[in-house]
Design a protein around this motif. Structure first.
Motif, PDB file in Angstrom:
ATOM      1  N   MET A  14      35.389  33.132  54.994  1.00  0.00           N
ATOM      2  CA  MET A  14      36.464  34.119  55.081  1.00  0.00           C
ATOM      3  C   MET A  14      37.616  33.784  54.136  1.00  0.00           C
ATOM      4  O   MET A  14      38.135  34.675  53.463  1.00  0.00           O
ATOM      5  CB  MET A  14      37.004  34.253  56.500  1.00  0.00           C
ATOM      6  CG  MET A  14      38.003  35.365  56.560  1.00  0.00           C
ATOM      7  SD  MET A  14      38.528  36.021  58.133  1.00  0.00           S
ATOM      8  CE  MET A  14      37.601  35.280  59.352  1.00  0.00           C
ATOM      9  N   PHE A  17      36.476  34.607  50.641  1.00  0.00           N
ATOM     10  CA  PHE A  17      36.423  36.052  50.434  1.00  0.00           C
ATOM     11  C   PHE A  17      37.817  36.641  50.252  1.00  0.00           C
ATOM     12  O   PHE A  17      38.047  37.440  49.346  1.00  0.00           O
ATOM     13  CB  PHE A  17      35.718  36.738  51.617  1.00  0.00           C
ATOM     14  CG  PHE A  17      35.959  38.214  51.657  1.00  0.00           C
ATOM     15  CD1 PHE A  17      35.360  39.051  50.737  1.00  0.00           C
ATOM     16  CD2 PHE A  17      36.819  38.773  52.588  1.00  0.00           C
ATOM     17  CE1 PHE A  17      35.601  40.418  50.760  1.00  0.00           C
ATOM     18  CE2 PHE A  17      37.065  40.129  52.618  1.00  0.00           C
ATOM     19  CZ  PHE A  17      36.456  40.952  51.701  1.00  0.00           C
ATOM     20  N   VAL A  18      38.759  36.251  51.119  1.00  0.00           N
ATOM     21  CA  VAL A  18      40.105  36.827  51.048  1.00  0.00           C
ATOM     22  C   VAL A  18      40.780  36.437  49.730  1.00  0.00           C
ATOM     23  O   VAL A  18      41.426  37.275  49.090  1.00  0.00           O
ATOM     24  CB  VAL A  18      40.950  36.402  52.269  1.00  0.00           C
ATOM     25  CG1 VAL A  18      42.409  36.767  52.083  1.00  0.00           C
ATOM     26  CG2 VAL A  18      40.409  37.063  53.525  1.00  0.00           C
ATOM     27  N   TYR A  21      39.170  38.493  47.019  1.00  0.00           N
ATOM     28  CA  TYR A  21      39.576  39.887  47.175  1.00  0.00           C
ATOM     29  C   TYR A  21      41.002  40.108  46.676  1.00  0.00           C
ATOM     30  O   TYR A  21      41.287  41.101  46.012  1.00  0.00           O
ATOM     31  CB  TYR A  21      39.455  40.305  48.646  1.00  0.00           C
ATOM     32  CG  TYR A  21      39.874  41.727  48.867  1.00  0.00           C
ATOM     33  CD1 TYR A  21      39.005  42.770  48.603  1.00  0.00           C
ATOM     34  CD2 TYR A  21      41.150  42.036  49.307  1.00  0.00           C
ATOM     35  CE1 TYR A  21      39.388  44.080  48.777  1.00  0.00           C
ATOM     36  CE2 TYR A  21      41.543  43.348  49.490  1.00  0.00           C
ATOM     37  CZ  TYR A  21      40.668  44.358  49.226  1.00  0.00           C
ATOM     38  OH  TYR A  21      41.054  45.659  49.387  1.00  0.00           O
ATOM     39  N   ILE A  22      41.897  39.183  46.984  1.00  0.00           N
ATOM     40  CA  ILE A  22      43.289  39.303  46.541  1.00  0.00           C
ATOM     41  C   ILE A  22      43.365  39.336  45.023  1.00  0.00           C
ATOM     42  O   ILE A  22      44.061  40.174  44.439  1.00  0.00           O
ATOM     43  CB  ILE A  22      44.137  38.152  47.101  1.00  0.00           C
ATOM     44  CG1 ILE A  22      44.347  38.338  48.604  1.00  0.00           C
ATOM     45  CG2 ILE A  22      45.479  38.042  46.389  1.00  0.00           C
ATOM     46  CD1 ILE A  22      44.945  37.124  49.288  1.00  0.00           C
ATOM     47  N   ALA A  25      41.875  42.704  43.755  1.00  0.00           N
ATOM     48  CA  ALA A  25      42.745  43.846  44.067  1.00  0.00           C
ATOM     49  C   ALA A  25      44.010  43.827  43.210  1.00  0.00           C
ATOM     50  O   ALA A  25      44.473  44.884  42.761  1.00  0.00           O
ATOM     51  CB  ALA A  25      43.104  43.833  45.547  1.00  0.00           C
ATOM     52  N   ALA A  48      44.135  49.137  49.534  1.00  0.00           N
ATOM     53  CA  ALA A  48      43.706  47.786  49.151  1.00  0.00           C
ATOM     54  C   ALA A  48      44.237  46.731  50.117  1.00  0.00           C
ATOM     55  O   ALA A  48      43.586  45.712  50.345  1.00  0.00           O
ATOM     56  CB  ALA A  48      44.174  47.470  47.727  1.00  0.00           C
ATOM     57  N   ALA A  51      41.720  47.145  53.215  1.00  0.00           N
ATOM     58  CA  ALA A  51      40.271  47.235  53.009  1.00  0.00           C
ATOM     59  C   ALA A  51      39.537  45.934  53.338  1.00  0.00           C
ATOM     60  O   ALA A  51      38.343  45.962  53.630  1.00  0.00           O
ATOM     61  CB  ALA A  51      39.978  47.650  51.574  1.00  0.00           C
ATOM     62  N   TRP A  52      40.218  44.817  53.335  1.00  0.00           N
ATOM     63  CA  TRP A  52      39.557  43.548  53.629  1.00  0.00           C
ATOM     64  C   TRP A  52      39.339  43.335  55.121  1.00  0.00           C
ATOM     65  O   TRP A  52      38.519  42.501  55.526  1.00  0.00           O
ATOM     66  CB  TRP A  52      40.364  42.374  53.066  1.00  0.00           C
ATOM     67  CG  TRP A  52      41.718  42.245  53.705  1.00  0.00           C
ATOM     68  CD1 TRP A  52      42.861  42.876  53.349  1.00  0.00           C
ATOM     69  CD2 TRP A  52      42.046  41.430  54.832  1.00  0.00           C
ATOM     70  NE1 TRP A  52      43.883  42.517  54.181  1.00  0.00           N
ATOM     71  CE2 TRP A  52      43.407  41.622  55.095  1.00  0.00           C
ATOM     72  CE3 TRP A  52      41.318  40.563  55.644  1.00  0.00           C
ATOM     73  CZ2 TRP A  52      44.057  40.979  56.151  1.00  0.00           C
ATOM     74  CZ3 TRP A  52      41.967  39.917  56.678  1.00  0.00           C
ATOM     75  CH2 TRP A  52      43.321  40.135  56.916  1.00  0.00           C
ATOM     76  N   VAL A  53      40.035  44.084  55.952  1.00  0.00           N
ATOM     77  CA  VAL A  53      39.994  43.860  57.408  1.00  0.00           C
ATOM     78  C   VAL A  53      38.595  44.077  57.998  1.00  0.00           C
ATOM     79  O   VAL A  53      38.137  43.244  58.790  1.00  0.00           O
ATOM     80  CB  VAL A  53      41.062  44.714  58.113  1.00  0.00           C
ATOM     81  CG1 VAL A  53      40.939  44.622  59.618  1.00  0.00           C
ATOM     82  CG2 VAL A  53      42.450  44.298  57.655  1.00  0.00           C
ATOM     83  N   VAL A  55      35.659  43.701  56.630  1.00  0.00           N
ATOM     84  CA  VAL A  55      34.793  42.608  56.189  1.00  0.00           C
ATOM     85  C   VAL A  55      35.149  41.317  56.923  1.00  0.00           C
ATOM     86  O   VAL A  55      34.261  40.581  57.379  1.00  0.00           O
ATOM     87  CB  VAL A  55      34.881  42.408  54.660  1.00  0.00           C
ATOM     88  CG1 VAL A  55      34.004  41.257  54.217  1.00  0.00           C
ATOM     89  CG2 VAL A  55      34.487  43.682  53.939  1.00  0.00           C
ATOM     90  N   ALA A  56      36.438  41.046  57.077  1.00  0.00           N
ATOM     91  CA  ALA A  56      36.856  39.863  57.823  1.00  0.00           C
ATOM     92  C   ALA A  56      36.437  39.962  59.278  1.00  0.00           C
ATOM     93  O   ALA A  56      36.006  38.973  59.886  1.00  0.00           O
ATOM     94  CB  ALA A  56      38.372  39.679  57.712  1.00  0.00           C
TER      95      ALA A  56
END
Length: 71
Positions: A14, A17-18, A21-22, A25, A48, A51-53, A55-56
């Motif tokens: 996680m 990924f975050v 993603y940051i 984005a 943006a 949008a990650w929520v 997946v997390a």
């Protein structure tokens, strides 16, 4: 896989990924969206930013679910 090891692995996935993603984005926002109007920028960064929520949430669900018992 033991529960503690599974949660450790899930946490590492996680966080990775975050962070990825940051970076993606921000780059998309900086290169593509900054030339658009303020309204488009606000819409992009609102989407943006959230949008990650899902997946997390999926990663957390997979990390904490109990394994199936064999029949």
């Amino acid at each position: 896989m033991p529960g503690r090891l599974k949660r450790l692995f899930g946490m590492l996935v996680m966080v990775s990924f975050v962070l990825l993603y940051i970076v993606i984005a921000m780059d998309v926002g900086n290169v593509i969206v900054m030339t658009k109007s303020t309204t488009v920028q606000m819409i992009y960064f609102a989407i943006a930013g959230l949008a990650w929520v899902p997946v997390a949430g999926l990663i957390v669900w997979l990390t904490y679910r109990r394994p199936r018992t064999p029949r």
